[in-house]
Design an enzyme around this catalytic site. Structure first.
Site, PDB file in Angstrom:
ATOM      1  N   VAL A  84       0.870  -1.179   0.000  1.00 46.44           N
ATOM      2  CA  VAL A  84       0.000   0.000   0.000  1.00 46.44           C
ATOM      3  C   VAL A  84       0.909   1.232   0.000  1.00 46.44           C
ATOM      4  O   VAL A  84       1.915   1.274   0.721  1.00 46.44           O
ATOM      5  CB  VAL A  84      -0.937  -0.019   1.237  1.00 46.44           C
ATOM      6  CG1 VAL A  84      -1.684   1.299   1.390  1.00 46.44           C
ATOM      7  CG2 VAL A  84      -1.914  -1.188   1.132  1.00 46.44           C
ATOM      8  N   GLU A 116       4.743 -15.713   2.522  1.00 49.25           N
ATOM      9  CA  GLU A 116       6.040 -15.609   3.180  1.00 49.25           C
ATOM     10  C   GLU A 116       6.246 -14.155   3.546  1.00 49.25           C
ATOM     11  O   GLU A 116       5.961 -13.265   2.738  1.00 49.25           O
ATOM     12  CB  GLU A 116       7.157 -16.028   2.220  1.00 49.25           C
ATOM     13  CG  GLU A 116       7.347 -17.517   2.195  1.00 49.25           C
ATOM     14  CD  GLU A 116       7.956 -17.994   0.898  1.00 49.25           C
ATOM     15  OE1 GLU A 116       8.406 -17.163   0.096  1.00 49.25           O
ATOM     16  OE2 GLU A 116       7.967 -19.208   0.688  1.00 49.25           O
ATOM     17  N   TYR A 128      -1.383  -9.846   9.122  1.00 53.03           N
ATOM     18  CA  TYR A 128      -1.724 -11.256   8.892  1.00 53.03           C
ATOM     19  C   TYR A 128      -2.230 -11.936  10.173  1.00 53.03           C
ATOM     20  O   TYR A 128      -3.158 -12.744  10.110  1.00 53.03           O
ATOM     21  CB  TYR A 128      -0.516 -12.007   8.335  1.00 53.03           C
ATOM     22  CG  TYR A 128       0.033 -11.413   7.056  1.00 53.03           C
ATOM     23  CD1 TYR A 128      -0.839 -11.005   6.040  1.00 53.03           C
ATOM     24  CD2 TYR A 128       1.389 -11.247   6.843  1.00 53.03           C
ATOM     25  CE1 TYR A 128      -0.356 -10.454   4.868  1.00 53.03           C
ATOM     26  CE2 TYR A 128       1.877 -10.699   5.671  1.00 53.03           C
ATOM     27  CZ  TYR A 128       1.002 -10.295   4.690  1.00 53.03           C
ATOM     28  OH  TYR A 128       1.478  -9.749   3.536  1.00 53.03           O
TER      29      TYR A 128
HETATM   30  C1  LIG Z   1       2.121  -4.183   5.337  1.00 51.37           C
HETATM   31  C2  LIG Z   1       1.237  -3.184   4.566  1.00 51.37           C
HETATM   32  C3  LIG Z   1       0.799  -3.836   3.257  1.00 51.37           C
HETATM   33  C4  LIG Z   1       0.015  -2.837   5.440  1.00 51.37           C
HETATM   34  O1  LIG Z   1      -0.825  -1.982   4.672  1.00 51.37           O
HETATM   35  P1  LIG Z   1      -1.933  -1.035   5.344  1.00 51.37           P
HETATM   36  O2  LIG Z   1      -2.960  -0.749   4.312  1.00 51.37           O
HETATM   37  O3  LIG Z   1      -1.277   0.112   5.991  1.00 51.37           O
HETATM   38  O4  LIG Z   1      -2.516  -2.008   6.473  1.00 51.37           O
HETATM   39  P2  LIG Z   1      -3.967  -1.867   7.131  1.00 51.37           P
HETATM   40  O5  LIG Z   1      -4.301  -0.431   7.310  1.00 51.37           O
HETATM   41  O6  LIG Z   1      -4.923  -2.705   6.378  1.00 51.37           O
HETATM   42  O7  LIG Z   1      -3.663  -2.506   8.554  1.00 51.37           O
HETATM   43  C5  LIG Z   1      -4.403  -3.593   9.050  1.00 51.37           C
HETATM   44  C6  LIG Z   1      -3.797  -4.016  10.381  1.00 51.37           C
HETATM   45  O8  LIG Z   1      -2.466  -4.496  10.184  1.00 51.37           O
HETATM   46  C7  LIG Z   1      -1.654  -4.105  11.307  1.00 51.37           C
HETATM   47  N1  LIG Z   1      -0.661  -3.102  10.864  1.00 51.37           N
HETATM   48  C8  LIG Z   1      -0.587  -2.467   9.675  1.00 51.37           C
HETATM   49  N2  LIG Z   1       0.471  -1.619   9.648  1.00 51.37           N
HETATM   50  C9  LIG Z   1       1.061  -1.727  10.852  1.00 51.37           C
HETATM   51  C10 LIG Z   1       2.211  -1.107  11.428  1.00 51.37           C
HETATM   52  N3  LIG Z   1       2.932  -0.188  10.766  1.00 51.37           N
HETATM   53  N4  LIG Z   1       2.563  -1.468  12.681  1.00 51.37           N
HETATM   54  C11 LIG Z   1       1.852  -2.364  13.376  1.00 51.37           C
HETATM   55  N5  LIG Z   1       0.727  -3.002  12.887  1.00 51.37           N
HETATM   56  C12 LIG Z   1       0.358  -2.675  11.637  1.00 51.37           C
HETATM   57  C13 LIG Z   1      -2.609  -3.472  12.315  1.00 51.37           C
HETATM   58  O9  LIG Z   1      -3.160  -4.524  13.089  1.00 51.37           O
HETATM   59  C14 LIG Z   1      -3.657  -2.885  11.384  1.00 51.37           C
HETATM   60  O10 LIG Z   1      -4.878  -2.631  12.003  1.00 51.37           O
HETATM   61  P3  LIG Z   1      -5.119  -1.212  12.756  1.00 51.37           P
HETATM   62  O11 LIG Z   1      -4.672  -0.116  11.815  1.00 51.37           O
HETATM   63  O12 LIG Z   1      -6.603  -1.205  13.021  1.00 51.37           O
HETATM   64  O13 LIG Z   1      -4.271  -1.269  13.988  1.00 51.37           O
HETATM   65  C15 LIG Z   1       2.007  -1.849   4.295  1.00 51.37           C
HETATM   66  O14 LIG Z   1       2.616  -1.414   5.483  1.00 51.37           O
HETATM   67  C16 LIG Z   1       3.057  -1.964   3.198  1.00 51.37           C
HETATM   68  O15 LIG Z   1       2.760  -1.783   2.017  1.00 51.37           O
HETATM   69  N6  LIG Z   1       4.304  -2.274   3.584  1.00 51.37           N
HETATM   70  C17 LIG Z   1       5.387  -2.398   2.615  1.00 51.37           C
HETATM   71  C18 LIG Z   1       5.224  -3.660   1.767  1.00 51.37           C
HETATM   72  C19 LIG Z   1       5.145  -4.911   2.622  1.00 51.37           C
HETATM   73  O16 LIG Z   1       5.834  -5.048   3.619  1.00 51.37           O
HETATM   74  N7  LIG Z   1       4.281  -5.853   2.195  1.00 51.37           N
HETATM   75  C20 LIG Z   1       4.093  -7.107   2.888  1.00 51.37           C
HETATM   76  C21 LIG Z   1       5.042  -8.121   2.368  1.00 51.37           C
HETATM   77  S1  LIG Z   1       4.730  -9.744   3.059  1.00 51.37           S
END
Ligand SMILES: CC(C)(COP(=O)(O)OP(=O)(O)OC[C@H]1O[C@@H](n2cnc3c(N)ncnc32)[C@H](O)[C@@H]1OP(=O)(O)O)[C@@H](O)C(=O)NCCC(=O)NCCS
Length: 162
Positions: A84, A116, A128
């Site tokens: 995202v 993974e 997750y």
């Molecule tokens: C991981 C990623 C996809 C999460 O995307 P996002 O849209 O911000 O996530 P969401 O808003 O749907 O978060 C859902 C839940 O995940 C957890 N979460 C998401 N980001 C988090 C953070 N920075 N720290 C802790 N928990 C987190 C929380 O439980 C969150 O719920 P909450 O906001 O109500 O507390 C995003 O940080 C990203 O793109 N990271 C870089 C790419 C990556 O690492 N992809 C995964 C590879 S396996």
């Protein structure tokens, strides 16, 4: 379908060819090994692969805010990549992208969804965990080292679909 969204003006859809460059750019910003536009385009053509995007409703020319690429084979599926845009994080977009996939896979009678994740990626592991994925394995030194040069372990996580 909406899942308790904090940003209801955004919607999850299948990616279009016009989204390919933006997906490749977002992928490149987030992962050590980027995927070219051509590789993403190949995903769009593979029947076993699905490329989902999240975007603002009624704004087809605005860049997508996130993507989820997964593939299925018989009764199992795997998330290959999800990201995202930093400006749109913590709005529940990744959660919606994964739930959309889960719902579609359940419709196809897929039994388990795997992925993974870098053992140090606390944001993704938090996402997750909350969705019900559980660790089923660990691959030592799976991801090449970042700036510190130390390779990171990968956790293998599984969600049972029923
Ligand atoms: C991981 C990623 C996809 C999460 O995307 P996002 O849209 O911000 O996530 P969401 O808003 O749907 O978060 C859902 C839940 O995940 C957890 N979460 C998401 N980001 C988090 C953070 N920075 N720290 C802790 N928990 C987190 C929380 O439980 C969150 O719920 P909450 O906001 O109500 O507390 C995003 O940080 C990203 O793109 N990271 C870089 C790419 C990556 O690492 N992809 C995964 C590879 S396996």
């Amino acid at each position: 379908m909406m899942f308790g969204s904090k940003a209801p003006e955004f919607v999850v859809l299948q990616a279009q060819r016009s989204d390919v460059d933006r997906i490749a750019a977002l992928h490149g910003e987030n992962f050590a090994r980027g995927w070219s536009g051509h590789e993403i385009e190949t995903m769009l053509d593979r029947p076993e692969a699905t490329v989902l995007v999240i975007r603002r409703v009624g704004a087809p020319n605005e860049p997508i805010c996130g993507f989820n690429i997964y593939q299925q084979s018989l009764e199992e599926a795997e998330i290959l990549s999800i990201a995202v845009d930093t400006e749109y994080r913590r709005l529940g977009f990744a959660d919606r992208l994964v739930r959309f996939a889960i719902s579609a896979l359940q419709g196809d009678r897929v039994k388990a969804l795997f992925l993974e994740v870098d053992a140090k990626n606390h944001a993704a592991i938090g996402l997750y965990d909350r969705l019900g994925f559980r660790k089923v394995g660990e691959r030592p030194a799976y991801y090449q080292g970042g700036d510190e040069g130390e390779a990171a372990n990968a956790l293998v996580m599984r969600l049972t679909l029923d």
